[in-house]
Design a protein around this motif. Sequence first.
Motif, PDB file in Angstrom:
ATOM      1  N   SER A 112       0.843  -1.206   0.000  1.00 36.81           N
ATOM      2  CA  SER A 112       0.000   0.000   0.000  1.00 36.81           C
ATOM      3  C   SER A 112       0.870   1.245   0.000  1.00 36.81           C
ATOM      4  O   SER A 112       0.590   2.235   0.681  1.00 36.81           O
ATOM      5  N   SER A 113       1.941   1.208  -0.792  1.00 32.04           N
ATOM      6  CA  SER A 113       3.014   2.190  -0.734  1.00 32.04           C
ATOM      7  C   SER A 113       2.818   3.433  -1.583  1.00 32.04           C
ATOM      8  O   SER A 113       3.536   4.419  -1.413  1.00 32.04           O
ATOM      9  N   TYR A 114       1.896   3.408  -2.529  1.00 29.56           N
ATOM     10  CA  TYR A 114       1.774   4.436  -3.552  1.00 29.56           C
ATOM     11  C   TYR A 114       3.067   4.554  -4.363  1.00 29.56           C
ATOM     12  O   TYR A 114       3.315   5.558  -5.013  1.00 29.56           O
ATOM     13  N   TYR A 115       3.909   3.535  -4.287  1.00 30.48           N
ATOM     14  CA  TYR A 115       5.147   3.452  -5.066  1.00 30.48           C
ATOM     15  C   TYR A 115       6.010   4.690  -4.845  1.00 30.48           C
ATOM     16  O   TYR A 115       6.605   5.249  -5.764  1.00 30.48           O
ATOM     17  N   THR A 116       6.042   5.082  -3.563  1.00 29.53           N
ATOM     18  CA  THR A 116       6.711   6.309  -3.145  1.00 29.53           C
ATOM     19  C   THR A 116       7.680   6.007  -2.006  1.00 29.53           C
ATOM     20  O   THR A 116       7.428   5.120  -1.202  1.00 29.53           O
ATOM     21  N   ARG A 125      11.225   2.419   0.787  1.00 29.24           N
ATOM     22  CA  ARG A 125      11.648   3.293  -0.315  1.00 29.24           C
ATOM     23  C   ARG A 125      11.170   2.662  -1.626  1.00 29.24           C
ATOM     24  O   ARG A 125      11.945   2.133  -2.413  1.00 29.24           O
ATOM     25  N   TYR A 126       9.870   2.759  -1.823  1.00 30.89           N
ATOM     26  CA  TYR A 126       9.274   2.056  -2.969  1.00 30.89           C
ATOM     27  C   TYR A 126       9.549   2.738  -4.309  1.00 30.89           C
ATOM     28  O   TYR A 126       9.547   2.074  -5.348  1.00 30.89           O
ATOM     29  N   GLU A 127       9.763   4.023  -4.312  1.00 35.45           N
ATOM     30  CA  GLU A 127      10.156   4.682  -5.564  1.00 35.45           C
ATOM     31  C   GLU A 127      11.502   4.146  -6.037  1.00 35.45           C
ATOM     32  O   GLU A 127      11.673   3.777  -7.215  1.00 35.45           O
ATOM     33  N   GLY A 159      -1.971   2.396  -8.193  1.00 36.02           N
ATOM     34  CA  GLY A 159      -0.951   2.137  -9.201  1.00 36.02           C
ATOM     35  C   GLY A 159      -0.944   3.169 -10.309  1.00 36.02           C
ATOM     36  O   GLY A 159       0.102   3.453 -10.901  1.00 36.02           O
ATOM     37  N   GLY A 160      -2.124   3.755 -10.610  1.00 33.56           N
ATOM     38  CA  GLY A 160      -2.175   4.844 -11.574  1.00 33.56           C
ATOM     39  C   GLY A 160      -1.431   6.059 -11.059  1.00 33.56           C
ATOM     40  O   GLY A 160      -0.702   6.731 -11.802  1.00 33.56           O
ATOM     41  N   PHE A 161      -1.629   6.352  -9.769  1.00 27.15           N
ATOM     42  CA  PHE A 161      -0.849   7.416  -9.142  1.00 27.15           C
ATOM     43  C   PHE A 161       0.636   7.112  -9.288  1.00 27.15           C
ATOM     44  O   PHE A 161       1.427   7.979  -9.682  1.00 27.15           O
ATOM     45  N   GLY A 162       1.023   5.870  -8.946  1.00 25.61           N
ATOM     46  CA  GLY A 162       2.432   5.490  -9.013  1.00 25.61           C
ATOM     47  C   GLY A 162       3.009   5.633 -10.407  1.00 25.61           C
ATOM     48  O   GLY A 162       4.122   6.132 -10.581  1.00 25.61           O
ATOM     49  N   ALA A 163       2.257   5.208 -11.423  1.00 24.98           N
ATOM     50  CA  ALA A 163       2.743   5.287 -12.797  1.00 24.98           C
ATOM     51  C   ALA A 163       2.970   6.734 -13.216  1.00 24.98           C
ATOM     52  O   ALA A 163       4.010   7.079 -13.798  1.00 24.98           O
ATOM     53  N   VAL A 164       2.004   7.606 -12.928  1.00 27.55           N
ATOM     54  CA  VAL A 164       2.124   9.015 -13.297  1.00 27.55           C
ATOM     55  C   VAL A 164       3.245   9.681 -12.513  1.00 27.55           C
ATOM     56  O   VAL A 164       4.081  10.414 -13.074  1.00 27.55           O
ATOM     57  N   ASN A 165       3.307   9.431 -11.212  1.00 23.96           N
ATOM     58  CA  ASN A 165       4.307  10.071 -10.365  1.00 23.96           C
ATOM     59  C   ASN A 165       5.720   9.642 -10.747  1.00 23.96           C
ATOM     60  O   ASN A 165       6.637  10.466 -10.852  1.00 23.96           O
TER      61      ASN A 165
END
Length: 295
Positions: A112-116, A125-127, A159-165
């Motif tokens: 549930s990291s938001y890939y951030t 440190r998911y980014e 995941g859409g947030f993560g892809a765009v970010n």
Amino acid sequence: MKNENVLPGMALFLGLALALGACEKKTTPPPPDHPRLTPNVTLRDITFHSTALDRDRPYRVILPAAIPAGKKLPVLYLLHGGGGNFHDWSNYSDVARFAERGFILVMPEGESSYYTNAADRPQDRYEDYIATDLIADVEKQFPAASGRANRAIMGVSMGGFGAVNLALKHPDLFSFAAGISSALDVPSRPFSIKRIQQYRQHAAIFGRWKSEHRGANDPFILARSVDPARTPYFYLTCGDQEGLLPANHQFASLLKARRIAGEFHGGPGGHDWNQWNARLDDVFASLATHRNLGN
């Protein structure tokens, strides 16, 4: 007589406490894993050690069953939504059929990291995990073509947030980014007593309200400062029954105002895999048109 009555009662109390404790420790079993595969693809699950996270992480790969010797294929990274896992794309969508077109599809575990890179969780440190560790491992273990022109990223909801970010923060890594029902407004959502648990979770990832870390991971702020000539092509879509639709409209308008290449599509549907799966043909058509990946 009094002691004789207390001991059985105490034993009963302890037994109930232990039983309740055992019930509390029970976790919900993961959903069954039933990938939707086509005859001409193969699936592999990989576990590797992420330096950024300092622990092992799994990811799933779907690729063509037959790849000519020496052939390198473009890679599409698929990010799952909140509450999901790295099985979601293969289990709830028909994305596997696109591997037949000469793609390697990579589905990482994002929790549930938001890939951030989390503000208050130095171990999350998911980014860096995606941008550095995962890409390097994929290109080491599979016949994956390297370079920006051979990488794309797509996600649903979180995941859409993560892809765009990730695409905005690392325009040198991806030539195409697709956000489906993207939760783009999460870093800018104010405190709400009605959603206090959600706010705490987001604060642990993005930092306190209006903090530097929060701003550095806000797609709206990033889109206002990024060089339009360096950004990937953005494909955005959101269903007309979703609460996320206004934020996606606003973000699409911002991209247009800044002359950042991309497109936005509305359409029927809610926040679910039925709608997301129905978007795939259009997403892959855009991917082929704007970056010619896989040709």
